[in-house]
Design a protein around this motif. Structure first.
Motif, PDB file in Angstrom:
ATOM      1  N   SER A 108       0.869  -1.187   0.000  1.00 17.47           N
ATOM      2  CA  SER A 108       0.000   0.000   0.000  1.00 17.47           C
ATOM      3  C   SER A 108       0.899   1.228   0.000  1.00 17.47           C
ATOM      4  O   SER A 108       2.117   1.126   0.214  1.00 17.47           O
ATOM      5  N   GLY A 109       0.282   2.388  -0.186  1.00 12.14           N
ATOM      6  CA  GLY A 109       1.047   3.630  -0.115  1.00 12.14           C
ATOM      7  C   GLY A 109       1.599   3.840   1.288  1.00 12.14           C
ATOM      8  O   GLY A 109       2.738   4.279   1.466  1.00 12.14           O
ATOM      9  N   TYR A 110       0.776   3.535   2.264  1.00 12.63           N
ATOM     10  CA  TYR A 110       1.209   3.690   3.663  1.00 12.63           C
ATOM     11  C   TYR A 110       2.450   2.822   3.908  1.00 12.63           C
ATOM     12  O   TYR A 110       3.454   3.272   4.482  1.00 12.63           O
ATOM     13  N   HIS A 134       1.317  13.859   4.694  1.00 14.05           N
ATOM     14  CA  HIS A 134       0.452  12.747   5.113  1.00 14.05           C
ATOM     15  C   HIS A 134       1.008  11.962   6.309  1.00 14.05           C
ATOM     16  O   HIS A 134       2.227  11.831   6.470  1.00 14.05           O
ATOM     17  N   CYS A 136       1.453   8.940   6.896  1.00 15.47           N
ATOM     18  CA  CYS A 136       2.376   7.810   6.718  1.00 15.47           C
ATOM     19  C   CYS A 136       3.813   8.280   6.495  1.00 15.47           C
ATOM     20  O   CYS A 136       4.756   7.508   6.725  1.00 15.47           O
ATOM     21  N   SER A 182      -3.158  16.137   0.637  1.00 14.97           N
ATOM     22  CA  SER A 182      -4.368  15.311   0.587  1.00 14.97           C
ATOM     23  C   SER A 182      -5.586  15.992   1.181  1.00 14.97           C
ATOM     24  O   SER A 182      -6.711  15.691   0.784  1.00 14.97           O
ATOM     25  N   ASP A 207       5.406  12.618  -2.184  1.00 18.18           N
ATOM     26  CA  ASP A 207       4.302  11.656  -2.143  1.00 18.18           C
ATOM     27  C   ASP A 207       3.230  12.144  -3.117  1.00 18.18           C
ATOM     28  O   ASP A 207       2.564  13.149  -2.872  1.00 18.18           O
ATOM     29  N   ALA A 209       0.455  10.630  -4.139  1.00 18.25           N
ATOM     30  CA  ALA A 209      -0.775   9.822  -4.054  1.00 18.25           C
ATOM     31  C   ALA A 209      -1.935  10.467  -4.809  1.00 18.25           C
ATOM     32  O   ALA A 209      -2.705   9.786  -5.485  1.00 18.25           O
ATOM     33  N   HIS A 210      -2.046  11.805  -4.705  1.00 17.85           N
ATOM     34  CA  HIS A 210      -3.199  12.487  -5.294  1.00 17.85           C
ATOM     35  C   HIS A 210      -2.875  13.206  -6.605  1.00 17.85           C
ATOM     36  O   HIS A 210      -3.691  13.979  -7.096  1.00 17.85           O
ATOM     37  N   THR A 236       0.589   5.939  -4.854  1.00 14.05           N
ATOM     38  CA  THR A 236      -0.308   4.830  -4.524  1.00 14.05           C
ATOM     39  C   THR A 236      -1.087   4.396  -5.762  1.00 14.05           C
ATOM     40  O   THR A 236      -1.318   5.188  -6.685  1.00 14.05           O
ATOM     41  N   SER A 238      -4.084   3.266  -5.289  1.00 16.04           N
ATOM     42  CA  SER A 238      -5.433   3.124  -4.741  1.00 16.04           C
ATOM     43  C   SER A 238      -6.333   4.327  -4.983  1.00 16.04           C
ATOM     44  O   SER A 238      -7.477   4.325  -4.548  1.00 16.04           O
ATOM     45  N   LYS A 239      -5.852   5.340  -5.669  1.00 14.26           N
ATOM     46  CA  LYS A 239      -6.695   6.513  -5.887  1.00 14.26           C
ATOM     47  C   LYS A 239      -7.041   6.585  -7.387  1.00 14.26           C
ATOM     48  O   LYS A 239      -7.887   5.831  -7.823  1.00 14.26           O
TER      49      LYS A 239
HETATM   50  N1  PMP Z   1      -0.080   9.431   0.963  1.00 16.62           N
HETATM   51  C1  PMP Z   1      -1.119  10.251   0.847  1.00 16.62           C
HETATM   52  C2  PMP Z   1      -0.873  11.705   0.540  1.00 16.62           C
HETATM   53  C3  PMP Z   1      -2.415   9.752   0.995  1.00 16.62           C
HETATM   54  O1  PMP Z   1      -3.475  10.581   0.907  1.00 16.62           O
HETATM   55  C4  PMP Z   1      -2.600   8.385   1.257  1.00 16.62           C
HETATM   56  C5  PMP Z   1      -3.983   7.772   1.395  1.00 16.62           C
HETATM   57  N2  PMP Z   1      -4.824   8.397   2.275  1.00 16.62           N
HETATM   58  C6  PMP Z   1      -1.475   7.573   1.393  1.00 16.62           C
HETATM   59  C7  PMP Z   1      -0.235   8.129   1.212  1.00 16.62           C
HETATM   60  C8  PMP Z   1      -1.589   6.119   1.710  1.00 16.62           C
HETATM   61  O2  PMP Z   1      -1.820   5.395   0.560  1.00 16.62           O
HETATM   62  P1  PMP Z   1      -2.605   4.016   0.639  1.00 16.62           P
HETATM   63  O3  PMP Z   1      -4.043   4.352   0.807  1.00 16.62           O
HETATM   64  O4  PMP Z   1      -2.291   3.348  -0.666  1.00 16.62           O
HETATM   65  O5  PMP Z   1      -2.053   3.271   1.806  1.00 16.62           O
END
Ligand code: PMP
Length: 385
Positions: A108-110, A134, A136, A182, A207, A209-210, A236, A238-239
């Motif tokens: 996962s991104g986290y 974020h 994480c 985010s 990061d 992710a978005h 990630t 997942s988005k």
């Molecule tokens: N980084 C950012 C900026 C995020 O918004 C998120 C998800 N909320 C993550 C990392 C974590 O990614 P994932 O949901 O794939 O664990």
């Protein structure tokens, strides 16, 4: 254990008293931006599925086919037997999209940030993190044991001050930021961060992710700053990619190090093949449909224009309400009108800045965007109404 239950009960009571308790709400995502909650259908402005690819027929088919052919799970860590060939294919595609030598996929991104940061820095090193980055990134920093300091949000002068005073006594230094924030939707000045990092021999982690899938024809926030050097480009699946999983794009040497040392890769089960297959199918769409990738930002801009707000920089638009109680009330008001806009409260956002976080997607109709703008205008005029 009675003392454990008493501890949990006391914590919950305290959170309830501050409107800060969170509860899961079973939500079925239907097609488009529609979700079903408590038997009601709502238009969601709270999903990060910016391109609606989690429901794209080709993406769903790719995931289903991979699950049928290769099983539902990966069965072991990637370093044991969990390294399905689809993961290698995906890494090549991610590296190509980001213009790096190589990539490493995580669960996962986290997990990516929790694995990458402690692999490259540790005790004796320095980490400087944007204060709004974020959770994480902070978790990875804590795990690393490196000295960690926050710099003011997107404030180059503050970062420069900290690098000047703190960098000399550290062995290595890492600067970490969200590319797209985010909860705020604004973009980090990656060009200036890169220049500063180079001047102080600090490594920049962004990061994205978005940003991936929705900025710079899908290539993400770094591609908005062509001259910027970002050796650690995290993201990630997942988005906008509509799947699940995380990644780090970087040089071959960094990726090789992660694959032998990142604890969240070494000691965690590999990503299920279906997630990799879905992400690959999404990348096919993103790379061939630039007009689709531009839609979420265009809708966010139409919304900010209708409300007279500064132009959206990403598909995320925050409407800061203030107290957690008022943000929950605003969210409930929108839900009564058929719109799901979840209230975001501390500690996800700083105290006193509870907000509606609105995420625009290619699946939103222009009529719904405008109707939401009208409802939000009412809330901003009179939050207590
Ligand atoms: N980084 C950012 C900026 C995020 O918004 C998120 C998800 N909320 C993550 C990392 C974590 O990614 P994932 O949901 O794939 O664990």
């Amino acid at each position: 254990m009675q003392s454990l239950d008493a501890f949990a009960g006391d914590k919950l009571t305290a959170l309830d008293a501050q409107s800060l308790r969170r509860r899961l709400k079973p939500t079925r995502r239907l097609d488009g931006a529609v979700v079903e909650r408590d038997g009601r259908r709502l238009i969601s402005f709270s999903c990060n599925d910016y391109l609606n690819l989690s429901h794209h027929p080709a993406v769903r088919a790719a995931a289903a086919e991979a699950a049928l052919n290769y099983g539902a799970g990966a069965a072991a860590s990637r370093l044991v037997t969990g390294d399905h060939p689809l993961l290698g294919d995906l890494e090549k595609r991610l590296a190509r999209l980001k213009g790096t030598e190589a990539a490493c996929v995580f669960g996962s991104g986290y997990l990516a940030n929790m694995g990458v940061i402690p692999t490259v820095v540790g005790p004796g090193d320095l980490i400087l993190i944007d204060e709004l980055a974020h959770a994480c990134i902070w978790a990875g920093a804590k795990l690393s044991g490196a000295r960690t300091i926050a710099f003011k949000h997107n404030d180059i002068a503050d970062l420069q001050r900290l690098l000047t005073s703190e960098r000399p006594s550290a062995r290595h230094a890492l600067v970490a930021t969200d590319g797209v924030f985010s909860m705020d939707g604004d973009i980090a000045p990656l060009d200036q961060l890169s220049t500063l990092c180079n001047a102080h021999d600090a490594w920049l982690l962004s990061d994205d992710a978005h940003g991936v899938g929705v900025l710079a024809e899908g290539r993400g926030s770094a591609a908005l700053f062509p001259g910027a050097e970002i050796p650690l480009q995290m993201g990630t699946l997942s988005k906008a990619l509509g799947s699940y999983g995380g990644y780090l794009c970087g040089s071959q040497a960094v990726i090789d190090l992660l694959k032998t040392r990142a604890r969240t890769l070494v000691y965690a089960t590999g990503l299920p093949p279906a997630c990799a297959a879905a992400a690959l199918a999404s990348l096919d769409i993103i790379e061939t449909q630039p007009a689709l990738t531009a839609l979420p930002l265009a809708k966010a801009r139409a919304f900010t224009e209708a409300l007279g707000l500064p132009p959206a920089q990403s598909p995320i638009v925050p409407v800061v309400i203030g107290s957690a109680t008022a943000a929950l009330a605003a969210s409930a008001k929108l839900e009564a009108e058929g719109y799901l806009v979840v209230a975001i409260r501390p500690p996800t956002v700083p105290e006193g800045t509870a907000r509606l976080r609105i995420a625009f997607s290619a699946a939103h109709s222009d009529a719904d965007v405008m109707r939401l703008a009208d409802l939000i205008a009412d809330i901003r005029r009179d939050p207590a109404a």
